[in-house]
Motif scaffolding. Structure first.
Motif, PDB file in Angstrom:
ATOM      1  N   LEU A  57     -12.793 -10.006  51.766  1.00  0.00           N
ATOM      2  CA  LEU A  57     -13.033  -8.794  52.649  1.00  0.00           C
ATOM      3  C   LEU A  57     -12.456  -8.986  54.013  1.00  0.00           C
ATOM      4  O   LEU A  57     -12.544  -8.088  54.891  1.00  0.00           O
ATOM      5  N   TYR A 107      -4.846 -23.106  40.013  1.00  0.00           N
ATOM      6  CA  TYR A 107      -5.881 -23.105  39.075  1.00  0.00           C
ATOM      7  C   TYR A 107      -7.068 -23.142  39.600  1.00  0.00           C
ATOM      8  O   TYR A 107      -8.236 -22.689  38.787  1.00  0.00           O
ATOM      9  N   LEU A 115      -8.352 -19.758  40.066  1.00  0.00           N
ATOM     10  CA  LEU A 115      -8.539 -19.189  38.610  1.00  0.00           C
ATOM     11  C   LEU A 115     -10.118 -19.471  37.930  1.00  0.00           C
ATOM     12  O   LEU A 115     -10.727 -18.793  37.213  1.00  0.00           O
ATOM     13  N   LEU A 169     -16.167 -19.462  37.988  1.00  0.00           N
ATOM     14  CA  LEU A 169     -16.745 -19.760  36.646  1.00  0.00           C
ATOM     15  C   LEU A 169     -17.959 -20.892  36.775  1.00  0.00           C
ATOM     16  O   LEU A 169     -17.962 -21.564  37.631  1.00  0.00           O
ATOM     17  N   VAL A 223     -18.729 -22.809  34.505  1.00  0.00           N
ATOM     18  CA  VAL A 223     -18.278 -24.016  34.109  1.00  0.00           C
ATOM     19  C   VAL A 223     -17.081 -24.753  34.642  1.00  0.00           C
ATOM     20  O   VAL A 223     -16.521 -25.542  34.144  1.00  0.00           O
ATOM     21  N   LEU A 247     -13.771 -26.955  33.205  1.00  0.00           N
ATOM     22  CA  LEU A 247     -12.893 -26.473  33.083  1.00  0.00           C
ATOM     23  C   LEU A 247     -11.668 -26.700  33.807  1.00  0.00           C
ATOM     24  O   LEU A 247     -10.443 -27.038  33.166  1.00  0.00           O
ATOM     25  N   LEU A 307      -9.290 -29.548  32.556  1.00  0.00           N
ATOM     26  CA  LEU A 307      -8.565 -29.104  31.222  1.00  0.00           C
ATOM     27  C   LEU A 307      -7.400 -28.275  31.609  1.00  0.00           C
ATOM     28  O   LEU A 307      -6.370 -28.463  31.109  1.00  0.00           O
ATOM     29  N   LEU A 308      -7.640 -27.357  32.618  1.00  0.00           N
ATOM     30  CA  LEU A 308      -6.457 -26.304  32.740  1.00  0.00           C
ATOM     31  C   LEU A 308      -5.512 -27.249  33.637  1.00  0.00           C
ATOM     32  O   LEU A 308      -4.382 -26.878  33.424  1.00  0.00           O
ATOM     33  N   PRO A 327      -2.883 -30.837  32.364  1.00  0.00           N
ATOM     34  CA  PRO A 327      -1.678 -30.708  31.623  1.00  0.00           C
ATOM     35  C   PRO A 327      -0.454 -30.117  32.555  1.00  0.00           C
ATOM     36  O   PRO A 327       0.681 -30.407  32.438  1.00  0.00           O
ATOM     37  N   VAL A 328      -0.946 -29.078  33.556  1.00  0.00           N
ATOM     38  CA  VAL A 328       0.147 -28.644  34.204  1.00  0.00           C
ATOM     39  C   VAL A 328       0.710 -29.512  35.135  1.00  0.00           C
ATOM     40  O   VAL A 328       1.849 -29.391  35.414  1.00  0.00           O
ATOM     41  N   LEU A 347       2.178 -15.383  44.643  1.00  0.00           N
ATOM     42  CA  LEU A 347       2.279 -14.288  43.851  1.00  0.00           C
ATOM     43  C   LEU A 347       0.904 -13.815  43.111  1.00  0.00           C
ATOM     44  O   LEU A 347       0.288 -13.014  42.989  1.00  0.00           O
ATOM     45  N   LEU A 385      -6.057 -12.936  41.482  1.00  0.00           N
ATOM     46  CA  LEU A 385      -6.975 -13.804  41.164  1.00  0.00           C
ATOM     47  C   LEU A 385      -8.134 -13.735  42.044  1.00  0.00           C
ATOM     48  O   LEU A 385      -9.298 -13.723  41.624  1.00  0.00           O
ATOM     49  N   GLU A 397      -9.121 -11.169  43.981  1.00  0.00           N
ATOM     50  CA  GLU A 397      -9.801 -10.031  44.110  1.00  0.00           C
ATOM     51  C   GLU A 397     -10.598 -10.058  42.706  1.00  0.00           C
ATOM     52  O   GLU A 397     -11.724  -9.327  42.750  1.00  0.00           O
ATOM     53  N   GLU A 398     -10.137 -10.436  41.506  1.00  0.00           N
ATOM     54  CA  GLU A 398     -10.872 -10.510  40.438  1.00  0.00           C
ATOM     55  C   GLU A 398     -11.937 -11.215  40.159  1.00  0.00           C
ATOM     56  O   GLU A 398     -12.931 -11.137  39.525  1.00  0.00           O
ATOM     57  N   SER A 399     -12.155 -12.519  40.787  1.00  0.00           N
ATOM     58  CA  SER A 399     -12.989 -13.503  40.635  1.00  0.00           C
ATOM     59  C   SER A 399     -14.280 -13.079  41.315  1.00  0.00           C
ATOM     60  O   SER A 399     -14.523 -12.411  42.243  1.00  0.00           O
ATOM     61  N   LEU A 435       1.869 -31.151  25.110  1.00  0.00           N
ATOM     62  CA  LEU A 435       1.555 -30.549  26.137  1.00  0.00           C
ATOM     63  C   LEU A 435       1.328 -29.103  26.020  1.00  0.00           C
ATOM     64  O   LEU A 435       0.244 -28.424  26.544  1.00  0.00           O
ATOM     65  N   LEU A 460      -2.223 -27.113  26.789  1.00  0.00           N
ATOM     66  CA  LEU A 460      -2.334 -26.130  27.732  1.00  0.00           C
ATOM     67  C   LEU A 460      -2.730 -24.826  26.956  1.00  0.00           C
ATOM     68  O   LEU A 460      -3.790 -24.244  27.816  1.00  0.00           O
ATOM     69  N   THR A 514     -12.421  -8.778  34.330  1.00  0.00           N
ATOM     70  CA  THR A 514     -12.148 -10.293  34.945  1.00  0.00           C
ATOM     71  C   THR A 514     -11.578 -11.268  34.044  1.00  0.00           C
ATOM     72  O   THR A 514     -10.341 -11.902  34.472  1.00  0.00           O
ATOM     73  N   ARG A 569      -7.823 -12.978  34.487  1.00  0.00           N
ATOM     74  CA  ARG A 569      -7.598 -14.425  34.577  1.00  0.00           C
ATOM     75  C   ARG A 569      -7.036 -15.071  33.359  1.00  0.00           C
ATOM     76  O   ARG A 569      -5.927 -15.827  33.505  1.00  0.00           O
TER      77      ARG A 569
END
Lengths: 222, 50, 151, 258
Positions: free
Chosen positions: A86, A149, A152, A156, A158, A162, A165-166, A169-170, A213, A218, A220-222, D139, D143, D159, D163
Motif C-alpha cells: 500500500l 520466486y 511467489l 505460503l 509451506v 517449497l 523446490l521451485l 531447478p530454475v 514484469l 505477484l 498484489e495477489e499474495s 530439469l 520444474l 491467488t 501464482r
C-alpha cells in the motif's frame, strides 16, 4: 522506479545490518557447507582442489535460498507486506530494490567463501578478472530469480520447503555456468570461460526483466 | 535385450493405465458424492442441508 | 488513495514495460544464440577437434566421438581396442570395458577417457553407441504379420 | 484390433451420461485406447527390425510419442496460464485446464525419462548420461513437479491460480531449450525423428506409419485424460464450496438452537 528501488534496497540492508541474521546465520552456514564437503571428499586426494568451483557455487546456491527466504521473512510480521503493497511504491522498484539487497549480501558471502576455498581447499585464484565477472553476473542472476520466486512463495505457509523446490531447478543454469567459468579461471584458461560468462549475463538480464514484469501482480495477489 | 523392449512398453502402458484408472475413479466417486447435475442451481438458502 | 494511484500507475505503465521487457529478453537470447554458447556445452568433441585441442586437453578426461574404423577392432584381455575416425582424422583407442551390444565397425560411438601421456593413444573406460534418427527396415520384403519379432 | 475396440466400448459407454460433452470424451477415449492397442500390436509384432538398431528400434513407437505429449501438455498448460493472466480472457476454465494438463504432462515427462532411459541402455549402452537433451528434460520434470507442488498449497483460489500461472509460464521456457538442444549442441541423443526443423522424416514405410499412429494414439489418450482430470478439478471445487456452505449452515443451526 529507480528511486523506489534505492529506498527498498536501503531499507532491506539497514534491517540486515541491525538484525545481523545474514552475518550470524547465513555466513556461518555457508562456511559449514564448505567444511562438510571437505569431510565428505577426502582432502588429501586432490578431489577438493578439482571440485572447488562446483562446491563453492553449491554453497552459494544454498545460501542464496536462505538469503531470499530471509529477505521475505522480514516482511512477514506486523503486516509489513501489506504496508509495502500500500506504500504506493512501484512494484518493479520494490523488486529491483529487494534483488539489489540480496545481491549485496551474496556478494559479501562470496568474498568470504572465496577466502574459504583458498584456505581450506588450496585453490589458486588465477584469472581474477573472469572470477570477479562470474561472481557479479551469477550474483545478479541468483538475486533476480530468487526474488521473483521468493515473492511467489512468500505468502505460503509451506514456503520454507517449497522455495528450494521451485528455485533450485530454475537457477541450475547459474550453477552450471558459474562452475564452468570458475573451472576455466582457476585452471588458467580464462578464454574458455567467456561463453559461460555470457550465459550468466543473459540469465541475469532475462530474470531481471521478468521480475520487473511479474513482481507487481505477484505482490498484489499474495 | 528383448527384455528391455518389453520393459519400456510395460512401464509406459501400465503407468498410463494406472493413472487413468485413478483419475476415472476419482471422477466417479466425486460425481457420486455430489448431488446429481443441477450445477446452475447453487444452494443459497440456509437450512437446505439440515 | 495511495492504493488507487499505485495500481492505476502500474496498469498504465504495463503495456510499454511489457514491450521493453519483451525486447530485452529477445535481444538477450538472440545475443546468446548469435555468439554461440556453442562448443562449451557440447557433450563431446569429435576426433578431429580432440586432436586439434590435444595440447590444451593434456590428460584431462572428456568424451570423444567418431566412427569405428572397419578392420581395426581387436579383442584384448582388458577389453576392446579399435580406431576412431572423424573428418579424416584417426585416433587409436585402448578401451577397458565391455562394449555395448550395438557396438560394431562402421558405427558412430562416443568414448569417455583421456589421451595417454606421450603417445597418440586414447585410453577409454566407457563406450556409448550413438545412432541417428534414420530408421530403415532391415528386411522390408520379409515382413511376416503376426510373427513375434520382439524375441 | 477390432476385438479390442469392442471390448473397450462396453464398459466406457455404459458410464456416459446424457451430456454431449461426455459422449465426445468417451469417443476420444475409445479411439485412443484402440489406437494405442494398434500401435503396440504393430510396434511389437508387425513392423520389421531396422538396419542399425535391429529389434531395438521397437521402442521408437513409444518414446517419441510420449515425449511429444509431455511437450504438448506443458504447452497447453502455459497457453492456458497466459489466457488466465490476460484480464480479458480470465476464466476459471483456463486455471482448471492448466492444472489438468500440467499433471498429465508431469506423468508423460516422467515416462519420457523412464522409457528413454530404457532405450538408452539398450542402444547407447548407458541408462543415463548428462548430455544437453537429457539434462534439460530432467530439469523440465523437476520444474513442473514444483508447479504441481505450488498448486497443491491450500490458499485462495484466485491467488493460487495467478501464482501458479506465472510459475507455469516461467517453467515453460525450458521446453524450447530441451527441444532445440539437439540442434544447438552436439549431444548423444539423436535429433528429432519427426518434428525436426528440416521437415524430413527418415523412417521407412510401415515403421513411419506406426510412429505416426503412435503420435495420434498418445495425443488422444492425453486429450481424454485431460478431459477427465478437468472434470475432477471442477467437481472438487464444487465439493469444497458445498462443504463450506454445509458447515456454515450447521453452525447457524447450532446458533439458533442455543
Amino acid at each position: 522506479m529507480w528511486r523506489d528501488a534505492a529506498l527498498v534496497a536501503g531499507k532491506d540492508i539497514r534491517v540486515e545490518l541491525r538484525s545481523r541474521v545474514a552475518t550470524n546465520q547465513v555466513l556461518p552456514f555457508a562456511l559449514l557447507v564448505l567444511i562438510l564437503f571437505a569431510f565428505a571428499l577426502d582432502p588429501d586426494r586432490g578431489f577438493l582442489g578439482q571440485a572447488a568451483p562446483g562446491l563453492f557455487w553449491v554453497a552459494v546456491l544454498f545460501s542464496a535460498v536462505l538469503a531470499v527466504q530471509r529477505s521475505f521473512a522480514i516482511e512477514a510480521s506486523d503486516h509489513a507486506r501489506e504496508g509495502l503493497r500500500l506504500s504506493g511504491l512501484d512494484p518493479a522498484g520494490i523488486f529491483l530494490g529487494k534483488a539489489a539487497a540480496v545481491a549485496a549480501q551474496l556478494g559479501v558471502l562470496e568474498a568470504v567463501l572465496t577466502a574459504g576455498v583458498v584456505v581450506l581447499y588450496g585453490a589458486h585464484l588465477e584469472g581474477a578478472l573472469l572470477l570477479l565477472g562470474t561472481c557479479l553476473a551469477a550474483t545478479v542472476g541468483l538475486a533476480a530469480a530468487g526474488t521473483a520466486y521468493g515473492v511467489l512463495a512468500a505468502s505460503l505457509r509451506v514456503r520454507e520447503t517449497l522455495l528450494p523446490l521451485l528455485l533450485l531447478p530454475v537457477v541450475a543454469p547459474v550453477l552450471l555456468g558459474a562452475t564452468k567459468a570458475w573451472e576455466a579461471g582457476l585452471a588458467g584458461h580464462p578464454a574458455q570461460g567467456d561463453p559461460w560468462l555470457r550465459l550468466l549475463a543473459v540469465f541475469a538480464v532475462v530474470y531481471l526483466a521478468l521480475g520487473v514484469l511479474a513482481f507487481g501482480p505477484l505482490l498484489e495477489e499474495s | 535385450m528383448s527384455g528391455l523392449i518389453d520393459a519400456g512398453y510395460s512401464v509406459v502402458l501400465v503407468s498410463v493405465a494406472a493413472y487413468s484408472a485413478a483419475v476415472v475413479y476419482r471422477h466417479r466417486s466425486l460425481a457420486r458424492s455430489l448431488p446429481p447435475p443441477t450445477p446452475d442451481a447453487e444452494p443459497e438458502e440456509e437450512g437446505e442441508w439440515q | 488513495m495511495a492504493v488507487a494511484s499505485a495500481r492505476s500507475r502500474g496498469r498504465l505503465e504495463h503495456p510499454r514495460r511489457l514491450w521493453v521487457v519483451g525486447v530485452i529478453i529477445v535481444a538477450a537470447i538472440g545475443f546468446l544464440l548469435a555468439k554461440g554458447l556453442g562448443s562449451s556445452i557440447n557433450y563431446f568433441e569429435t576426433v578431429n577437434q580432440a586432436v586439434a585441442l590435444r595440447s590444451s586437453l593434456g590428460t584431462t578426461t572428456f568424451r570423444m566421438e567418431g566412427v569405428v574404423v572397419r578392420g581395426t577392432v581387436h579383442q584384448t584381455s582388458r577389453g576392446t581396442d579399435f580406431s576412431m575416425r572423424s573428418h579424416g582424422v584417426t585416433v587409436p583407442v585402448v578401451n577397458t570395458s565391455s562394449p555395448p551390444q550395438l557396438f560394431a565397425p562402421g558405427r558412430a560411438v562416443v568414448v569417455v577417457g583421456h589421451f595417454a601421456r606421450g603417445t597418440d593413444k586414447f585410453l577409454s573406460n566407457e563406450i556409448m553407441v550413438k545412432h541417428s534418427a534414420n530408421y530403415v527396415a532391415a528386411h522390408p520384403n520379409r515382413v511376416k504379420p503376426g510373427a513375434n519379432g520382439s524375441s | 484390433m477390432i476385438i479390442t475396440r469392442r471390448q473397450a466400448r462396453r464398459p466406457l459407454t455404459s458410464s456416459s451420461s446424457r451430456r454431449p460433452g461426455s459422449l465426445v470424451r468417451t469417443a476420444t477415449g475409445v479411439v485412443g485406447l484402440a489406437s494405442v492397442a494398434a500401435t503396440v500390436w504393430l510396434g511389437l509384432w508387425v513392423t520389421p527390425p531396422s538396419t542399425n538398431l535391429g529389434q531395438l528400434v521397437r521402442l521408437l513407437y513409444i518414446h517419441p510419442p510420449v515425449a511429444w505429449v509431455a511437450y504438448l501438455a506443458f504447452g497447453v498448460t502455459a497457453a492456458a496460464s497466459l489466457l488466465y493472466l490476460w484480464r480479458r480472457t480470465r476464466s476459471v476454465v483456463w486455471d482448471r485446464l492448466a492444472a489438468a494438463s500440467g499433471e498429465v504432462g508431469v506423468l508423460f515427462c516422467g515416462l519420457t525419462l523412464v522409457s528413454g532411459s530404457i532405450w538408452g541402455k539398450a542402444t547407447w549402452g548407458v541408462w543415463w548420461t548428462w548430455d544437453a537433451r537429457l539434462t534439460s528434460t530432467a530439469l523440465l520434470f523437476v520444474l513442473y513437479l514444483g508447479y504441481l507442488a505450488l498448486r497443491r498449497v491450500p490458499s485462495d483460489p484466485g491467488t493460487r491460480a495467478k501464482r501458479s500461472a506465472v510459475a507455469a509460464i516461467l517453467a515453460f521456457a525450458d521446453v524450447p531449450i530441451s527441444y532445440l538442444s539437439v540442434y544447438w549442441w552436439k549431444t548423444l541423443h539423436q535429433t528429432g525423428t519427426v518434428l525436426n526443423p528440416q521437415r524430413q522424416v527418415h523412417v521407412h514405410g510401415l515403421m513411419a506409419w506406426t510412429l505416426l499412429l503412435g503420435f495420434c494414439a498418445f495425443t488422444l489418450v492425453y486429450a481424454w485424460l485431460v478431459a477427465h482430470r478437468y472434470a475432477v478439478e471442477a467437481l472438487a471445487e464444487r465439493q469444497q464450496g458445498e462443504g463450506l456452505a454445509r458447515a456454515l449452515a450447521e453452525r447457524r443451526a447450532e446458533g439458533r438452537a442455543a
